[in-house]
Enzyme design. Structure first.
Site, short mmCIF file in Angstrom:
data_model
loop_
_atom_site.label_atom_id
_atom_site.label_comp_id
_atom_site.label_asym_id
_atom_site.label_seq_id
_atom_site.Cartn_x
_atom_site.Cartn_y
_atom_site.Cartn_z
N CYS A 34 0.79 -1.24 0.00
CA CYS A 34 0.00 0.00 0.00
C CYS A 34 0.82 1.28 0.00
O CYS A 34 0.68 2.10 -0.91
CB CYS A 34 -0.94 0.02 1.20
SG CYS A 34 -2.19 -1.23 1.10
C1 UDX Z 1 -0.75 0.04 5.64
C2 UDX Z 1 -1.72 0.89 6.46
O1 UDX Z 1 -1.35 0.80 7.85
C3 UDX Z 1 -3.14 0.45 6.26
O2 UDX Z 1 -4.02 1.33 6.96
C4 UDX Z 1 -3.46 0.50 4.75
O3 UDX Z 1 -4.77 0.05 4.54
C5 UDX Z 1 -2.46 -0.36 4.00
O4 UDX Z 1 -1.14 0.06 4.27
P1 UDX Z 1 0.39 -2.33 5.86
O5 UDX Z 1 0.99 -2.08 4.52
O6 UDX Z 1 -0.15 -3.67 6.15
O7 UDX Z 1 -0.78 -1.29 6.14
O8 UDX Z 1 1.55 -2.07 6.94
P2 UDX Z 1 1.83 -1.13 8.19
O9 UDX Z 1 1.76 -1.90 9.42
O10 UDX Z 1 1.08 0.13 8.13
O11 UDX Z 1 3.37 -0.82 7.91
C6 UDX Z 1 3.80 -0.23 6.68
C7 UDX Z 1 5.29 -0.17 6.63
O12 UDX Z 1 5.79 0.83 7.52
C8 UDX Z 1 6.00 -1.47 7.00
O13 UDX Z 1 7.05 -1.70 6.10
C9 UDX Z 1 6.53 -1.22 8.39
O14 UDX Z 1 7.68 -1.95 8.67
C10 UDX Z 1 6.82 0.28 8.33
N1 UDX Z 1 6.77 0.95 9.63
C11 UDX Z 1 5.59 1.09 10.29
C12 UDX Z 1 7.92 1.48 10.18
O15 UDX Z 1 9.01 1.37 9.60
N2 UDX Z 1 7.84 2.14 11.37
C13 UDX Z 1 6.69 2.28 12.06
O16 UDX Z 1 6.71 2.90 13.13
C14 UDX Z 1 5.53 1.73 11.50
#
Ligand code: UDX
Length: 442
Positions: free
Chosen positions: A272
Site C-alpha cells: 500500500c
Molecule cells: C498500511 C496501512 O497501515 C493500512 O491502513 C493500509 O490500509 C495499507 O497500508 P500495511 O501495509 O499492512 O498497512 O503495513 P503497516 O503496518 O502500516 O506498515 C507499513 C510499513 O511501515 C512497514 O514496512 C513497516 O515496517 C513500516 N513501519 C511502520 C515502520 O518502519 N515504522 C513504524 O513505526 C511503523
C-alpha cells in the site's frame, strides 16, 4: 437480506468475505483467477494472514461462503457488493484502474439481468473522482440502470494492516462512507450497524471524492511520519550520545504527535504505502500540485534500506566476497508479503557490492525465492544463516530474531558483526560482544 458479495480476493477482499461469512452473512466471494479459486475452494489461503485460513475453512464448511468466478451468481445472491480488486501502479507511478474498470463493467452487465435494488461499494483504493467519473458511468452504461434509483454506489475505504486484517475488519477504528446519494449511504450505514451492533465504530458520511482522497491522505501521513523519524535517525547516527528511540519516545508522549508509526528502521514497504504514495503524487502532479512533503517522504524511504549496506561496510570494510546474512524479507513481521520490502532493497544493494548473501525469513522464503532466484543462498533457520557469516543485517523485526542473543552471533559468525536495521537488540548487550551498528544510534 439476500447476502453480500465480494469481488476481488486479495488480502482485503478475502478477509472481508471470510469475516462477513463468520458473522452469518451469506457471502459470495468472486475472483477471476482460476488457480486461486481452486486453492480457496480447498480451504487454502494463498498468502499468510493470521486466522484467515481457519475462518475460510469454517465459512466454506457451514456454507456461509461460496467461492466462484461467476459474477452473475454473486449479483443474484446479494444486495450489497463490495469491490476489492487491486489498483496497482503503472510504470510511471500513476494508478492502474484496469481491474476497477473490468469489475465495474462486469457488475454492470449482471445488474442489467438482475431485478431489485443493489448497492455497489468501492473498497479498492482509487484516486479521487474514480467512483463518480469512471465507476458510475460504467455501471450505468452496462446495466442500462440509473445510479441513485436502481442501484446505489458508495466508496468505503479500508484501513487494514496486513497481519492484523481479520482484527481490523471485525473491529475497524472508523467507517468512512462516501455516498453518491443519501439512500446508498443509509443502506451501507445500516449494513454496518447490523454487522457491528454495539461495537459500531465512529462513522463519517461524506462525498465519494473526500472518501477517496482521505484514504490516500491516511497512508501518506503514516508513511511521512515514519520517514520523518527515519530522517531524525540518520541525524542521530552522526551525533554520539543520541538515540532515535529515545527521541521518538519523547515526542510520542506529546498527545499532538502520538507514539505510533515512530519506529525508525529500514523504511516502509508493502502493498500500500509505496504504490499509494506514487499514485497520489502522480495524481497531484496532473492537477499542478507538487506535494513536496509527501515526495520527500518517498525519497527518504528510497535510500533508507541502503543505510544498512553502508553500516555493514563501516563494520567490516569492503563487502566484496564477504558473506552477509539478511534476516527478514517480508516487508514487516506476521506476513509473507515481500512486495517492496526493505530487505529486498538491502539484498540488491549487497549484491551490487559483491557480497555473497544468505537469506532467512520465517514465512516469506517462497516469495523470496520467486524474486531472488539463484542470486542468494537460502537458510533453513536464523542460526543457520549466520553460521560462518561476516555480517548479519536484521531487515524485519520478526519475534524469532529478537530471541537471538549476542552470544548466538559471537559463537557462530566468522566476523561477529550485526547491523540492527529494526532496533530489536539492546545495544549495551551487543556492543561488548559483537561489532554492532543500529539505525538511529551513533
Ligand atoms: C498500511 C496501512 O497501515 C493500512 O491502513 C493500509 O490500509 C495499507 O497500508 P500495511 O501495509 O499492512 O498497512 O503495513 P503497516 O503496518 O502500516 O506498515 C507499513 C510499513 O511501515 C512497514 O514496512 C513497516 O515496517 C513500516 N513501519 C511502520 C515502520 O518502519 N515504522 C513504524 O513505526 C511503523
Amino acid at each position: 437480506m439476500r447476502g453480500a458479495s465480494v469481488v476481488g480476493l486479495g488480502y482485503v477482499g478475502l478477509t472481508m468475505a471470510a469475516c462477513l461469512a463468520d458473522r452469518g452473512i451469506k457471502t459470495t466471494a468472486v475472483d477471476i483467477d482460476k488457480e486461486k479459486l481452486d486453492m480457496l475452494r480447498r480451504g487454502i489461503v494463498p498468502f499468510y494472514e493470521p486466522h484467515l485460513q481457519e475462518m475460510l475453512a469454517k465459512g466454506l464448511a457451514v456454507k456461509a461462503m461460496v467461492v466462484t468466478d461467476n459474477l452473475e451468481e454473486a449479483t443474484r445472491n446479494s444486495d450489497v457488493m463490495f469491490v476489492t480488486v487491486g489498483t496497482p501502479s503503472n510504470p510511471d507511478g500513476s494508478i492502474n484502474l484496469d481491474q476497477v474498470k473490468a469489475a465495474s463493467t462486469g457488475i454492470g452487465s449482471t445488474l442489467k439481468k438482475t431485478p431489485g435494488y443493489h448497492l455497489v461499494v468501492i473498497r479498492s483504493t482509487v484516486t479521487p473522482g474514480t467512483t463518480e467519473h469512471l465507476v458510475k458511468p460504467l455501471l450505468e452504461s452496462t446495466s442500462g440502470k440509473s445510479c441513485g434509483s436502481d442501484f446505489g454506489l458508495c466508496v468505503n475505504p479500508e484501513f487494514l494492516a496486513e497481519g492484523l486484517a481479520v482484527h481490523g475488519t471485525m473491529n475497524p477504528d472508523r467507517i468512512i462512507i462516501g455516498e453518491c446519494d443519501k439512500d446508498a449511504g443509509d443502506a451501507l450505514g445500516s449494513f454496518y450497524a447490523s454487522f457491528h451492533g454495539q461495537r459500531m465504530p465512529s462513522l463519517l458520511r461524506t462525498t465519494p471524492m473526500n472518501s477517496e482522497l482521505l484514504k490516500y491522505a491516511n497512508n501518506a501521513f503514516l508513511a511521512t511520519k515514519v520517514s520523518f523519524i527515519n530522517s531524525l535517525a540518520s541525524l542521530c547516527e552522526q551525533i554520539p550520545g543520541a538515540d532515535v528511540e529515545v527521541v521518538a519516545k519523547g515526542i510520542g508522549l506529546d498527545p499532538r504527535i502520538g507514539p505510533l508509526f515512530l519506529r525508525a528502521g529500514l523504511g516502509w514497504g508493502g502493498s500500500c504505502f509505496p504504490k499509494d504514495l506514487r499514485a497520489l503524487v502522480e495524481f497531484a502532479r496532473a492537477k499542478g500540485e507538487g506535494l513536496p512533503v509527501i515526495r520527500s517522504a518517498y525519497d527518504v524511504n528510497e535510500f533508507q534500506p541502503l543505510r544498512a549496506v553502508r553500516m555493514a561496510e563501516h563494520l567490516i570494510g569492503s563487502l566484496r566476497g564477504k558473506r552477509v546474512a539478511v534476516l527478514g524479507v517480508s516487508f514487516k513481521p506476521e506476513t509473507d508479503d515481500t512486495r517492496e520490502a526493505s530487505g529486498l532493497v538491502v539484498i540488491h544493494g549487497l549484491l551490487r557490492e559483491g557480497a555473497e548473501v544468505t537469506v532467512y525469513d520465517p514465512k516469506a522464503m517462497q516469495n523470496a525465492r520467486a524474486v531472488l532466484g539463484e542470486k542468494v543462498r537460502y537458510a533453513r533457520s536464523a542460526l543457520e544463516s549466520i553460521e560462518g557469516a561476516d555480517c548479519c543485517i536484521v531487515a524485519t523485526e520478526w519475534e524469532e530474531f529478537r530471541k537471538l542473543t549476542a552470544e548466538d552471533y559471537a559463537k557462530r559468525m566468522r566476523i561477529p558483526s550485526v547491523v540492527d536495521g529494526r532496533r530489536i537488540y539492546d545495544p549495551n548487550l551487543f556492543k561488548s560482544k559483537v561489532r554492532f551498528a543500529a539505525i538511529g544510534l551513533a
